[in-house]
Scaffold this active site. Structure first.
Site, PDB file in Angstrom:
ATOM      1  N   CYS A  70       0.848  -1.184   0.000  1.00 49.21           N
ATOM      2  CA  CYS A  70       0.000   0.000   0.000  1.00 49.21           C
ATOM      3  C   CYS A  70       0.890   1.243   0.000  1.00 49.21           C
ATOM      4  O   CYS A  70       1.936   1.263   0.635  1.00 49.21           O
ATOM      5  CB  CYS A  70      -0.941   0.105   1.196  1.00 49.21           C
ATOM      6  SG  CYS A  70      -2.097  -1.251   1.324  1.00 49.21           S
ATOM      7  N   ARG A 117       3.320  -0.217  -5.083  1.00 48.71           N
ATOM      8  CA  ARG A 117       3.087  -0.818  -3.769  1.00 48.71           C
ATOM      9  C   ARG A 117       1.719  -1.487  -3.669  1.00 48.71           C
ATOM     10  O   ARG A 117       1.417  -2.139  -2.664  1.00 48.71           O
ATOM     11  CB  ARG A 117       3.201   0.256  -2.671  1.00 48.71           C
ATOM     12  CG  ARG A 117       4.513   0.976  -2.658  1.00 48.71           C
ATOM     13  CD  ARG A 117       4.530   2.019  -1.572  1.00 48.71           C
ATOM     14  NE  ARG A 117       4.586   1.412  -0.263  1.00 48.71           N
ATOM     15  CZ  ARG A 117       5.694   1.098   0.381  1.00 48.71           C
ATOM     16  NH1 ARG A 117       6.858   1.345  -0.163  1.00 48.71           N
ATOM     17  NH2 ARG A 117       5.641   0.529   1.567  1.00 48.71           N
ATOM     18  N   TRP A 141      -3.057  -2.439  -1.624  1.00 47.43           N
ATOM     19  CA  TRP A 141      -2.783  -3.860  -1.881  1.00 47.43           C
ATOM     20  C   TRP A 141      -3.582  -4.589  -0.800  1.00 47.43           C
ATOM     21  O   TRP A 141      -3.229  -4.548   0.386  1.00 47.43           O
ATOM     22  CB  TRP A 141      -1.296  -4.149  -1.765  1.00 47.43           C
ATOM     23  CG  TRP A 141      -0.919  -5.521  -2.218  1.00 47.43           C
ATOM     24  CD1 TRP A 141      -0.786  -5.940  -3.508  1.00 47.43           C
ATOM     25  CD2 TRP A 141      -0.631  -6.658  -1.405  1.00 47.43           C
ATOM     26  NE1 TRP A 141      -0.428  -7.271  -3.531  1.00 47.43           N
ATOM     27  CE2 TRP A 141      -0.325  -7.726  -2.273  1.00 47.43           C
ATOM     28  CE3 TRP A 141      -0.588  -6.879  -0.029  1.00 47.43           C
ATOM     29  CZ2 TRP A 141       0.012  -9.001  -1.807  1.00 47.43           C
ATOM     30  CZ3 TRP A 141      -0.253  -8.139   0.435  1.00 47.43           C
ATOM     31  CH2 TRP A 141       0.036  -9.182  -0.453  1.00 47.43           C
ATOM     32  N   ASN A 195      -1.103   1.754   5.858  1.00 46.84           N
ATOM     33  CA  ASN A 195      -0.322   0.703   5.198  1.00 46.84           C
ATOM     34  C   ASN A 195       0.111  -0.267   6.284  1.00 46.84           C
ATOM     35  O   ASN A 195       0.754   0.136   7.245  1.00 46.84           O
ATOM     36  CB  ASN A 195       0.905   1.326   4.523  1.00 46.84           C
ATOM     37  CG  ASN A 195       1.917   0.280   4.092  1.00 46.84           C
ATOM     38  OD1 ASN A 195       1.556  -0.858   3.823  1.00 46.84           O
ATOM     39  ND2 ASN A 195       3.183   0.673   4.031  1.00 46.84           N
ATOM     40  N   GLY A 196      -0.258  -1.551   6.123  1.00 51.96           N
ATOM     41  CA  GLY A 196       0.141  -2.543   7.124  1.00 51.96           C
ATOM     42  C   GLY A 196      -1.026  -3.422   7.517  1.00 51.96           C
ATOM     43  O   GLY A 196      -2.029  -3.502   6.800  1.00 51.96           O
ATOM     44  N   GLU A 203      15.568 -17.385 -11.619  1.00 54.30           N
ATOM     45  CA  GLU A 203      15.168 -15.990 -11.802  1.00 54.30           C
ATOM     46  C   GLU A 203      14.390 -15.827 -13.120  1.00 54.30           C
ATOM     47  O   GLU A 203      13.383 -15.111 -13.176  1.00 54.30           O
ATOM     48  CB  GLU A 203      16.420 -15.089 -11.757  1.00 54.30           C
ATOM     49  CG  GLU A 203      16.243 -13.649 -12.184  1.00 54.30           C
ATOM     50  CD  GLU A 203      15.275 -12.837 -11.332  1.00 54.30           C
ATOM     51  OE1 GLU A 203      14.738 -13.362 -10.349  1.00 54.30           O
ATOM     52  OE2 GLU A 203      15.027 -11.673 -11.684  1.00 54.30           O
ATOM     53  N   LYS A 238      10.511 -14.486 -13.360  1.00 53.09           N
ATOM     54  CA  LYS A 238      10.116 -13.328 -14.155  1.00 53.09           C
ATOM     55  C   LYS A 238       8.954 -13.687 -15.090  1.00 53.09           C
ATOM     56  O   LYS A 238       8.024 -12.912 -15.273  1.00 53.09           O
ATOM     57  CB  LYS A 238      11.304 -12.831 -15.002  1.00 53.09           C
ATOM     58  CG  LYS A 238      12.332 -12.040 -14.234  1.00 53.09           C
ATOM     59  CD  LYS A 238      11.842 -10.632 -13.942  1.00 53.09           C
ATOM     60  CE  LYS A 238      12.659  -9.923 -12.888  1.00 53.09           C
ATOM     61  NZ  LYS A 238      12.575 -10.457 -11.545  1.00 53.09           N
ATOM     62  N   GLU A 291       5.685 -14.117 -13.017  1.00 53.14           N
ATOM     63  CA  GLU A 291       5.087 -12.910 -12.452  1.00 53.14           C
ATOM     64  C   GLU A 291       4.583 -11.937 -13.518  1.00 53.14           C
ATOM     65  O   GLU A 291       3.639 -11.193 -13.277  1.00 53.14           O
ATOM     66  CB  GLU A 291       6.022 -12.208 -11.460  1.00 53.14           C
ATOM     67  CG  GLU A 291       7.224 -11.549 -12.067  1.00 53.14           C
ATOM     68  CD  GLU A 291       8.075 -10.818 -11.031  1.00 53.14           C
ATOM     69  OE1 GLU A 291       7.522 -10.217 -10.112  1.00 53.14           O
ATOM     70  OE2 GLU A 291       9.310 -10.862 -11.163  1.00 53.14           O
ATOM     71  N   HIS A 335      15.639 -36.702 -12.431  1.00 52.31           N
ATOM     72  CA  HIS A 335      14.995 -37.146 -11.189  1.00 52.31           C
ATOM     73  C   HIS A 335      13.507 -36.788 -11.160  1.00 52.31           C
ATOM     74  O   HIS A 335      12.905 -36.728 -10.098  1.00 52.31           O
ATOM     75  CB  HIS A 335      15.722 -36.547  -9.985  1.00 52.31           C
ATOM     76  CG  HIS A 335      17.167 -36.933  -9.929  1.00 52.31           C
ATOM     77  ND1 HIS A 335      17.583 -38.219  -9.686  1.00 52.31           N
ATOM     78  CD2 HIS A 335      18.305 -36.209 -10.166  1.00 52.31           C
ATOM     79  CE1 HIS A 335      18.903 -38.276  -9.729  1.00 52.31           C
ATOM     80  NE2 HIS A 335      19.362 -37.063 -10.023  1.00 52.31           N
ATOM     81  N   LYS A 364       5.449  -4.149  -5.012  1.00 52.45           N
ATOM     82  CA  LYS A 364       6.908  -4.187  -5.004  1.00 52.45           C
ATOM     83  C   LYS A 364       7.508  -4.363  -3.608  1.00 52.45           C
ATOM     84  O   LYS A 364       8.407  -5.156  -3.420  1.00 52.45           O
ATOM     85  CB  LYS A 364       7.475  -2.925  -5.654  1.00 52.45           C
ATOM     86  CG  LYS A 364       8.959  -3.074  -5.950  1.00 52.45           C
ATOM     87  CD  LYS A 364       9.430  -2.089  -6.970  1.00 52.45           C
ATOM     88  CE  LYS A 364      10.902  -2.266  -7.250  1.00 52.45           C
ATOM     89  NZ  LYS A 364      11.194  -3.508  -7.994  1.00 52.45           N
TER      90      LYS A 364
HETATM   91  C1  F6R Z   1      10.560 -10.213  -8.453  1.00 50.40           C
HETATM   92  C2  F6R Z   1      10.687  -9.298  -7.330  1.00 50.40           C
HETATM   93  C3  F6R Z   1      10.464  -9.833  -5.974  1.00 50.40           C
HETATM   94  C4  F6R Z   1      11.425  -9.165  -4.963  1.00 50.40           C
HETATM   95  C5  F6R Z   1      11.103  -9.632  -3.536  1.00 50.40           C
HETATM   96  C6  F6R Z   1      12.087  -9.098  -2.525  1.00 50.40           C
HETATM   97  O1  F6R Z   1      10.808  -9.586  -9.664  1.00 50.40           O
HETATM   98  O2  F6R Z   1      10.929  -8.141  -7.497  1.00 50.40           O
HETATM   99  O3  F6R Z   1      10.581 -11.220  -5.934  1.00 50.40           O
HETATM  100  O4  F6R Z   1      12.731  -9.500  -5.302  1.00 50.40           O
HETATM  101  O5  F6R Z   1       9.803  -9.240  -3.207  1.00 50.40           O
HETATM  102  O6  F6R Z   1      12.071  -7.705  -2.506  1.00 50.40           O
HETATM  103  P1  F6R Z   1      13.259  -6.887  -1.849  1.00 50.40           P
HETATM  104  O7  F6R Z   1      14.463  -7.107  -2.684  1.00 50.40           O
HETATM  105  O8  F6R Z   1      12.791  -5.462  -1.860  1.00 50.40           O
HETATM  106  O9  F6R Z   1      13.442  -7.419  -0.471  1.00 50.40           O
END
Ligand code: F6R
Length: 609
Positions: free
Chosen positions: A2, A27, A74, A98-99, A482, A486, A489, A505, A604
């Site tokens: 949020c 957020r 969020w 927020n929280g 990774e 990507k 998501e 396996h 994020k």
């Molecule tokens: C994926 C992504 C998330 C963050 C994760 C940790 O593209 O961005 O998986 O890497 O939420 O976030 P931070 O690095 O801010 O702790």
């Protein structure tokens, strides 16, 4: 999660708040709203879905006033409906939050028993009720807040307005980030400096259990029990231009293209160009601890977890110190008994991820030295750790992390080199070679970025695969993970990352003509083994897209598409291999019509567990 913004002092509070919310939409984007005091009343406008829906409403019916608060949500308590959108308003009190309020059920029962009518499913509304009751009793907004804070359990950052107090705003936090910006003739309070930098670089961070009371021409910081505290006003280095898209269709694409420059910048503070050596002033006073270091822990989430996995290879191979990587959301629940002479590293772009922060606190409780590798300076992890290193990636707005990943890899390389040098595992010529190879990487990255065009065209075909299997070995295994993250998501497609040697396996059974296999197999000491793993998959009909070292005919012959990267040392391959994977996900998501910068259900900065 949020985003919250408040503004006092500008005629156009609505404009400042909406502009701020746009920068905070990463957020959360389930709903948005504003509440603005016009000197007499508080007027409110809310809309379900992305901010653009609220903007439409406000364009038709603007709200005037010089004091206001806004929110982009969020959802945690209650679905993403207009009824649940913030600001919540009870009596004359309006609140954004927020929280999570953990004693939500108890407070709700108590308010209902006391005759309050509850309108939404949120925990935030309860805060508005509680403050409203106290404002009525005391006719003092600050005192009302002070009396309510002890009733709230959980993590929260809250902004409050009161109709009876047309020149006041109170903000308080118990965990989630909250900053005050001091602009000319106005104050802006927000979850992130992105909402503040267009107006001022002078900011103050609220720490846990702190309150700020802002009035027309003055402000005061307090502890929760209203003892005044001195607050340092700091100048931030990020600029308003960094918050723009600069002509790119997506922030993520801009950030992918910024990676060579970001990486070069990330190295700057830690390299002595003349001597080609690594310098880490933040670690200098810990040299004797490093010499006796028995164990390194890395704890992080998501993409930062995968950079931690790369870090594990780098640290063990270069420094010879045992290293263990953990997913932060699991770490504390296995009641880890940390080795005494150890170092716990947290990696976090935001520096606010709740689980990673909890891991850092656990290490501190056990008396273990902590090191944070964050992008956002002054974030909670940055402030609470013993040793601070920075990604220096600049502002990252796209929800999917890209340049912060690259920059954390560059710092992990340097950290591994530094520890290796201190404990006698790296000779000066090896250190120079490491520095040289890192300095050369940004220009190699430029050449790999040309695959943007390839994926822009290939995306139409790639989007029709039923799933993607990403394979790699050694330091490229985390890159496979990774790549899969990507794609999941952004494109919402089924994707898995595997250590190529694990295929036999179980996962080999997944292979058929509709499953794309993305193989990351640059030339390194595991190359031959990786190729035999790929051949096994190829024999079962795998459709292979490969990323390998330039002129690798063997890999090329096994692939439908072979994407070459320059020949570089093993530790540099991840920087180059990850770029095509970022571009692949972005273009497939775009071809599927998805919002690349704001993937569904995500946010994020994950400040809830
Ligand atoms: C994926 C992504 C998330 C963050 C994760 C940790 O593209 O961005 O998986 O890497 O939420 O976030 P931070 O690095 O801010 O702790």
């Amino acid at each position: 999660m949020c985003g919250i913004v408040g503004c006092l002092g500008r005629e156009d509070a609505q404009e400042v708040i909406v502009k701020g919310l746009k920068t905070l939409e990463y957020r959360g984007y389930d709903s948005a709203g504003v509440a603005i005091h016009n000197g007499e009343f508080i007027n409110r406008s809310r809309a379900r879905g992305k901010l653009v829906n609220l903007e439409k409403k406000l364009n038709e019916e603007p709200i005037r006033g010089n004091l206001g608060i806004g929110h982009t949500r969020w959802a945690t308590h209650g679905p993403a409906t207009e009824k649940n959108a913030h600001p919540h308003m009870i009596g004359g009190v309006s609140v954004v939050h927020n929280g999570i309020i953990e004693n939500y059920a108890e407070l709700r029962d108590e308010l209902i028993a006391g005759g309050s009518e509850i309108y939404s499913d949120t925990d935030t509304e309860l805060i508005a009720h509680l403050i409203n009751i106290k404002v009525k009793q005391t006719n003092d907004l600050l005192t009302a807040v002070k009396e309510v804070i002890p009733r709230l359990q959980g993590a929260y950052a809250v902004l409050v307005l009161s109709e009876r107090h047309p020149d006041e705003m109170v903000a308080f936090t118990n965990g989630p980030p909250l900053l005050v910006g001091f602009a000319e003739k106005s104050f802006i309070v927000a979850s992130d400096m992105l909402a503040i930098v267009p107006y001022t670089k002078n900011i103050a961070y609220l720490s846990e259990n702190e309150v700020v009371h802002i009035q027309k021409d003055s402000y005061k910081f307090y502890s929760n029990d209203l003892k005044p505290i001195d607050k340092k006003i700091e100048e931030i280095s990020w600029s308003a231009e960094q918050v723009e898209k600069s002509g790119y269709p997506y922030y993520m694409l801009k950030e992918i293209f910024e990676q060579p420059r970001s990486m070069a910048k990330s190295l700057e503070p830690y390299i002595n160009i003349e001597t080609q050596s690594i310098e880490m002033p933040a670690l200098e006073s810990y040299v004797s601890d490093i010499k006796s270091l028995e164990q390194i822990y890395i704890v992080s989430c998501g993409t930062s977890f995968y950079s931690g996995m790369v870090g594990e290879y780098l640290l063990e191979k270069m420094s010879g110190v045992s290293c263990k990587v953990d997913i932060a959301s699991e770490f504390r629940y296995r009641s880890p008994k940390l080795v005494k002479n150890s170092l716990l590293i947290v990696i976090s772009q935001s520096g606010e991820t709740a689980d990673t922060l909890a891991a850092l606190r656990l290490a501190k409780e056990q008396g273990v030295r902590t090191l944070s590798l964050c992008n956002v300076q002054h974030s909670s992890m940055d402030r609470e750790s013993d040793i601070q290193l920075y990604m220096n990636a600049g502002v990252e707005i796209g929800v999917a992390s890209t340049k912060a990943f690259i920059c954390s890899l560059s710092i992990l390389n340097l950290l591994a080199g530094y520890i290796a040098k201190v404990n006698g595992n790296m000779k000066p010529e090896e250190e120079r070679a490491l520095v040289k190879s890192l300095l050369a990487t940004p220009s190699h990255m430029e050449s790999v970025l040309t695959y943007d065009k390839f994926f822009a065209e290939a995306a139409e075909r790639l989007k029709d695969y039923k799933g993607f299997l990403y394979l790699g070995r050694g330091v490229n295994f985390p890159i496979a993970l990774e790549g899969a993250l990507k794609l999941k998501e952004l494109a919402y497609m089924h994707a898995e990352g595997y250590a190529a040697g694990e295929m036999k396996h179980g996962p080999l059974a997944l292979i058929d003509e509709q499953m794309a296999v993305v193989m990351i197999a640059p030339k390194d000491d595991l190359y031959d083994k990786a190729i035999s793993n790929l051949e096994t998959a190829k024999a079962r009909g795998a459709q292979v897209i490969s990323i390998g070292t330039v002129n690798d005919e063997r890999l090329k012959n096994l692939s439908i598409n072979f994407l070459s990267i320059p020949e570089v040392p093993w530790n540099i391959n991840p920087f180059l291999a990850v770029i095509p994977l970022q571009l692949l996900s972005l273009h497939v998501a775009s071809a599927l019509g998805h919002d690349v910068d704001q993937p569904r259900n995500l946010a994020k900065s994950v400040t809830v567990e």
